[in-house]
Motif scaffolding. Structure first.
Motif, PDB file in Angstrom:
ATOM      1  N   TYR A  45      48.476  16.521   6.754  1.00 59.16           N
ATOM      2  CA  TYR A  45      47.177  16.146   6.180  1.00 59.16           C
ATOM      3  C   TYR A  45      47.348  15.219   4.989  1.00 59.16           C
ATOM      4  O   TYR A  45      46.635  14.229   4.853  1.00 59.16           O
ATOM      5  CB  TYR A  45      46.399  17.392   5.753  1.00 59.16           C
ATOM      6  N   GLU A  46      48.287  15.526   4.109  1.00 58.48           N
ATOM      7  CA  GLU A  46      48.505  14.714   2.910  1.00 58.48           C
ATOM      8  C   GLU A  46      48.975  13.301   3.226  1.00 58.48           C
ATOM      9  O   GLU A  46      48.667  12.360   2.509  1.00 58.48           O
ATOM     10  CB  GLU A  46      49.507  15.403   1.976  1.00 58.48           C
ATOM     11  N   THR A  47      49.749  13.153   4.299  1.00 58.16           N
ATOM     12  CA  THR A  47      50.268  11.829   4.656  1.00 58.16           C
ATOM     13  C   THR A  47      49.361  11.079   5.620  1.00 58.16           C
ATOM     14  O   THR A  47      49.644   9.932   5.972  1.00 58.16           O
ATOM     15  CB  THR A  47      51.671  11.950   5.287  1.00 58.16           C
ATOM     16  N   GLY A  48      48.280  11.724   6.080  1.00 58.94           N
ATOM     17  CA  GLY A  48      47.355  11.072   6.999  1.00 58.94           C
ATOM     18  C   GLY A  48      47.827  11.080   8.445  1.00 58.94           C
ATOM     19  O   GLY A  48      47.253  10.395   9.293  1.00 58.94           O
ATOM     20  N   THR A  49      48.857  11.867   8.744  1.00 64.59           N
ATOM     21  CA  THR A  49      49.363  11.957  10.110  1.00 64.59           C
ATOM     22  C   THR A  49      48.322  12.581  11.022  1.00 64.59           C
ATOM     23  O   THR A  49      48.191  12.220  12.182  1.00 64.59           O
ATOM     24  CB  THR A  49      50.667  12.768  10.154  1.00 64.59           C
ATOM     25  N   THR A  50      47.578  13.541  10.505  1.00 65.61           N
ATOM     26  CA  THR A  50      46.491  14.166  11.250  1.00 65.61           C
ATOM     27  C   THR A  50      45.361  14.467  10.280  1.00 65.61           C
ATOM     28  O   THR A  50      45.538  14.404   9.065  1.00 65.61           O
ATOM     29  CB  THR A  50      46.960  15.456  11.955  1.00 65.61           C
ATOM     30  N   MET A  51      44.199  14.756  10.833  1.00 63.03           N
ATOM     31  CA  MET A  51      43.039  15.048  10.008  1.00 63.03           C
ATOM     32  C   MET A  51      42.434  16.356  10.490  1.00 63.03           C
ATOM     33  O   MET A  51      42.517  16.675  11.677  1.00 63.03           O
ATOM     34  CB  MET A  51      42.020  13.927  10.126  1.00 63.03           C
TER      35      MET A  51
END
Length: 56
Positions: A45-51
């Motif tokens: 979540y923090e790296t934007g890999t998934t939401m």
């Protein structure tokens, strides 16, 4: 992993056996330096890999 499925549920969706899923989970945890299933999701979540709410 991101959707919160259990190892057997992931195995069915990937056409693998649960032991294979467990092995891959262990590899992910080792590479990230974590010890539980929650921390990799926080990183994703923090790296934007998934939401949140994305299931595919």
């Amino acid at each position: 992993m991101a959707t919160g499925l259990s190892n057997p549920e992931i195995a069915v969706s990937c056409r693998a056996i649960p032991e294979t899923v467990k092995t891959h989970f262990g590899n992910v945890l080792t590479k990230l330096g974590t010890q539980n299933r929650t921390h990799p999701m926080v990183i994703a979540y923090e790296t934007g890999t998934t939401m949140p709410g994305v299931t595919d």
